[in-house]
Motif scaffolding. Sequence first.
Motif, PDB file in Angstrom:
ATOM      1  N   LEU A  93       0.525  35.081   4.836  1.00  0.00           N
ATOM      2  CA  LEU A  93       0.550  33.861   4.036  1.00  0.00           C
ATOM      3  C   LEU A  93      -0.479  33.918   2.899  1.00  0.00           C
ATOM      4  CD1 LEU A  93       0.973  31.027   6.703  1.00  0.00           C
ATOM      5  CD2 LEU A  93       2.581  31.608   4.880  1.00  0.00           C
ATOM      6  N   ILE A  94      -1.688  34.345   3.222  1.00  0.00           N
ATOM      7  CA  ILE A  94      -2.740  34.424   2.195  1.00  0.00           C
ATOM      8  C   ILE A  94      -2.357  35.441   1.111  1.00  0.00           C
ATOM      9  CG2 ILE A  94      -5.147  35.048   1.790  1.00  0.00           C
ATOM     10  CD1 ILE A  94      -5.723  34.033   4.656  1.00  0.00           C
ATOM     11  N   TRP A  95      -1.861  36.582   1.537  1.00  0.00           N
ATOM     12  CA  TRP A  95      -1.490  37.631   0.570  1.00  0.00           C
ATOM     13  C   TRP A  95      -0.334  37.197  -0.321  1.00  0.00           C
ATOM     14  CZ3 TRP A  95       2.925  40.791   0.022  1.00  0.00           C
ATOM     15  CH2 TRP A  95       2.758  41.867  -0.860  1.00  0.00           C
ATOM     16  N   LEU A  96       0.706  36.580   0.288  1.00  0.00           N
ATOM     17  CA  LEU A  96       1.860  36.137  -0.495  1.00  0.00           C
ATOM     18  C   LEU A  96       1.467  35.067  -1.506  1.00  0.00           C
ATOM     19  CD1 LEU A  96       4.602  35.957   2.304  1.00  0.00           C
ATOM     20  CD2 LEU A  96       4.592  37.515   0.348  1.00  0.00           C
ATOM     21  N   LEU A  97       0.604  34.124  -1.101  1.00  0.00           N
ATOM     22  CA  LEU A  97       0.186  33.078  -2.029  1.00  0.00           C
ATOM     23  C   LEU A  97      -0.675  33.673  -3.153  1.00  0.00           C
ATOM     24  CD1 LEU A  97       0.212  30.098  -2.755  1.00  0.00           C
ATOM     25  CD2 LEU A  97      -1.782  29.774  -1.265  1.00  0.00           C
ATOM     26  N   TRP A  98      -1.509  34.617  -2.824  1.00  0.00           N
ATOM     27  CA  TRP A  98      -2.340  35.262  -3.842  1.00  0.00           C
ATOM     28  C   TRP A  98      -1.472  36.008  -4.851  1.00  0.00           C
ATOM     29  CZ3 TRP A  98      -7.273  34.965  -5.311  1.00  0.00           C
ATOM     30  CH2 TRP A  98      -7.763  35.946  -6.176  1.00  0.00           C
ATOM     31  N   LYS A  99      -0.475  36.741  -4.364  1.00  0.00           N
ATOM     32  CA  LYS A  99       0.412  37.478  -5.264  1.00  0.00           C
ATOM     33  C   LYS A  99       1.264  36.532  -6.095  1.00  0.00           C
ATOM     34  CE  LYS A  99       0.892  41.378  -5.381  1.00  0.00           C
ATOM     35  NZ  LYS A  99       0.225  42.413  -6.199  1.00  0.00           N
ATOM     36  N   ALA A 100       1.694  35.414  -5.489  1.00  0.00           N
ATOM     37  CA  ALA A 100       2.510  34.449  -6.216  1.00  0.00           C
ATOM     38  C   ALA A 100       1.716  33.780  -7.334  1.00  0.00           C
ATOM     39  CB  ALA A 100       3.054  33.387  -5.259  1.00  0.00           C
ATOM     40  N   GLY A 101       0.400  33.694  -7.166  1.00  0.00           N
ATOM     41  CA  GLY A 101      -0.427  33.001  -8.152  1.00  0.00           C
ATOM     42  C   GLY A 101      -1.010  33.896  -9.226  1.00  0.00           C
ATOM     43  N   GLN A 102      -0.509  35.121  -9.347  1.00  0.00           N
ATOM     44  CA  GLN A 102      -1.058  36.048 -10.336  1.00  0.00           C
ATOM     45  C   GLN A 102      -0.938  35.520 -11.763  1.00  0.00           C
ATOM     46  OE1 GLN A 102      -2.767  39.091  -9.735  1.00  0.00           O
ATOM     47  NE2 GLN A 102      -2.776  38.068  -7.731  1.00  0.00           N
ATOM     48  N   THR A 103       0.109  34.747 -12.021  1.00  0.00           N
ATOM     49  CA  THR A 103       0.309  34.222 -13.375  1.00  0.00           C
ATOM     50  C   THR A 103      -0.228  32.802 -13.536  1.00  0.00           C
ATOM     51  OG1 THR A 103       2.525  33.437 -12.777  1.00  0.00           O
ATOM     52  CG2 THR A 103       2.358  35.672 -13.680  1.00  0.00           C
ATOM     53  N   TRP A 104      -0.820  32.239 -12.482  1.00  0.00           N
ATOM     54  CA  TRP A 104      -1.344  30.879 -12.563  1.00  0.00           C
ATOM     55  C   TRP A 104      -2.740  30.907 -13.183  1.00  0.00           C
ATOM     56  CZ3 TRP A 104      -0.360  29.232  -6.764  1.00  0.00           C
ATOM     57  CH2 TRP A 104       1.013  29.289  -6.506  1.00  0.00           C
ATOM     58  N   PRO A 105      -3.181  29.768 -13.706  1.00  0.00           N
ATOM     59  CA  PRO A 105      -4.580  29.655 -14.135  1.00  0.00           C
ATOM     60  C   PRO A 105      -5.502  29.950 -12.950  1.00  0.00           C
ATOM     61  CG  PRO A 105      -3.306  27.808 -14.958  1.00  0.00           C
ATOM     62  CD  PRO A 105      -2.408  28.537 -14.010  1.00  0.00           C
ATOM     63  N   GLU A 106      -6.638  30.587 -13.219  1.00  0.00           N
ATOM     64  CA  GLU A 106      -7.537  31.030 -12.157  1.00  0.00           C
ATOM     65  C   GLU A 106      -7.971  29.878 -11.261  1.00  0.00           C
ATOM     66  OE1 GLU A 106      -9.189  34.484 -10.460  1.00  0.00           O
ATOM     67  OE2 GLU A 106      -7.796  34.185 -12.121  1.00  0.00           O
ATOM     68  N   GLU A 107      -8.267  28.752 -11.867  1.00  0.00           N
ATOM     69  CA  GLU A 107      -8.711  27.600 -11.077  1.00  0.00           C
ATOM     70  C   GLU A 107      -7.612  27.112 -10.147  1.00  0.00           C
ATOM     71  OE1 GLU A 107     -10.147  23.001 -11.877  1.00  0.00           O
ATOM     72  OE2 GLU A 107     -10.544  24.521 -13.420  1.00  0.00           O
ATOM     73  N   GLN A 108      -6.377  27.099 -10.646  1.00  0.00           N
ATOM     74  CA  GLN A 108      -5.255  26.638  -9.830  1.00  0.00           C
ATOM     75  C   GLN A 108      -4.989  27.603  -8.674  1.00  0.00           C
ATOM     76  OE1 GLN A 108      -1.687  25.941 -12.112  1.00  0.00           O
ATOM     77  NE2 GLN A 108      -0.415  25.668 -10.308  1.00  0.00           N
ATOM     78  N   LYS A 109      -5.112  28.885  -8.940  1.00  0.00           N
ATOM     79  CA  LYS A 109      -4.869  29.879  -7.899  1.00  0.00           C
ATOM     80  C   LYS A 109      -5.906  29.740  -6.770  1.00  0.00           C
ATOM     81  CE  LYS A 109      -5.829  34.204  -8.733  1.00  0.00           C
ATOM     82  NZ  LYS A 109      -5.744  35.610  -9.218  1.00  0.00           N
ATOM     83  N   HIS A 110      -7.171  29.595  -7.142  1.00  0.00           N
ATOM     84  CA  HIS A 110      -8.203  29.465  -6.125  1.00  0.00           C
ATOM     85  C   HIS A 110      -8.060  28.170  -5.340  1.00  0.00           C
ATOM     86  CE1 HIS A 110     -10.448  32.594  -8.538  1.00  0.00           C
ATOM     87  NE2 HIS A 110     -10.522  33.058  -7.301  1.00  0.00           N
ATOM     88  N   LEU A 111      -7.654  27.096  -6.027  1.00  0.00           N
ATOM     89  CA  LEU A 111      -7.438  25.823  -5.335  1.00  0.00           C
ATOM     90  C   LEU A 111      -6.330  25.963  -4.291  1.00  0.00           C
ATOM     91  CD1 LEU A 111      -7.975  22.803  -4.980  1.00  0.00           C
ATOM     92  CD2 LEU A 111      -6.326  22.371  -6.835  1.00  0.00           C
ATOM     93  N   ALA A 112      -5.268  26.685  -4.642  1.00  0.00           N
ATOM     94  CA  ALA A 112      -4.160  26.892  -3.709  1.00  0.00           C
ATOM     95  C   ALA A 112      -4.617  27.668  -2.476  1.00  0.00           C
ATOM     96  CB  ALA A 112      -3.020  27.623  -4.407  1.00  0.00           C
TER      97      ALA A 112
END
Length: 442
Positions: A333-352
């Motif tokens: 779950l952590i890996w998939l969410l991290w990979k999915a957020g590669q194109t997100w703003p850094e702050e949004q990715k870390h919040l997720a």
Amino acid sequence: MFSVAPLSYLSCFIGLFLYRYVRYVINLVAFSCFRPIPLPEKPSLTSDDVTVILPSLEGRGIELEHTIESILQNEPKELILVTIQANLELAQKTIAKMPASQHDRLRCLSVLNPNKRRQMARAIPEVNTKIIVFADDDVSWPRQTLKWMLAPFENEKYGGVVTCQRLRRKEYPIFSQKRIWSFLGALYLERRNFDCAATTFMDGGVPCMSGRTVAYRTKILRDKNFTYEFTNEAWWFGKYRLNADDDNFITRWMVSHGWKTYMQYHPECEVQTILEDNPKYLKQCVRWSRSNWRSNLTSMFTERHIWSGQPYSAYAVHLTTLSPPAFIGDGALIWLLWKAGQTWPEEQKHLAIYSLLVWMFISKFSKNLGHYIRYPSDTALLPVSIFFGWFHGLIKLYAMVTLDVTAWGSRAGADTNSDRMRIITESDRAEEHRLALLQYTQ
């Protein structure tokens, strides 16, 4: 070079997240809505309608005496202690220690070899009451246990009723080894109460009618087909005789024969038990995990009554046997969410990611909330429970590749003739013949 779009990672994350946590949310709601069946004003069944069958290997000991005393306080019509032939005299001496006025309510029986199923089957034909209660030899009952166990039987559709369970707590220094092992055992029972109450509310399913203390209608167990199947269960395409998992077998029998079951989750129906407070606890975990593998696979793919009779329980309990271990699921779950957020703003990715970690923590904590409310000091051991949950995935995998082992594991001398599933022997056939004669002559 092959690449996967972030959207695909997100889709996989959502699918895995929903698979893991939809049942968790539903269970939370179901548990909060669950209510025990109340005591009837004019009960049709009383303690005089109950016989307690108590299998015991040693037939003696302080724990056994404490168990018998707590059961007799509930005033069943009779208690039958069933041990092995070599320990019959010891069991009779244990009975003799009880007050003289209770002698007519106690008796001993025996079988040749250690085998809990045969010990139970040996006593069933001797019962002359409407209800049979099986109990382990290391439990203690509240004074009103029988009354609460009998309440669901006012409805003729109910064939079995099981109690909730708590660990008989001992006081150790908080960071001592014994305290940590005891803490893990207490949480195991806490989670079990939670899951059983939730599935009982949803579709009447109980993952396992635990033999620590459980009641059944006598007519169900006196069926000659039940006796034969119970003492001759085979596993792995009929190749091996299975002597362990007696409570799982009866649970499946209830489902396959259309009987409703219920868990009475109430303080007056809460038996206390003991678990290992040392590294032998790991052996207990392996044994429980093997039983889950064998029984859940049988329910889902061999008997299959669970799908139509208790569909939510099939989803919420049985299918989890095939789920990846927690350390793999959490990591995925952590890996998939991290990979999915590669194109997100850094702050949004870390919040997720932080939100996911908080959610995981809440899910691992909430099932055990009742324990932490009762024992606030145990919150200091919360990290231990999380790490053990991940380690338990390795236990589950080890259990999967050693399913032919059926030994008790944590009890010296138990199952000495059944460490592994085996083909029937001549002594087995002689015992079966004796049980059959008892069954047919009642």
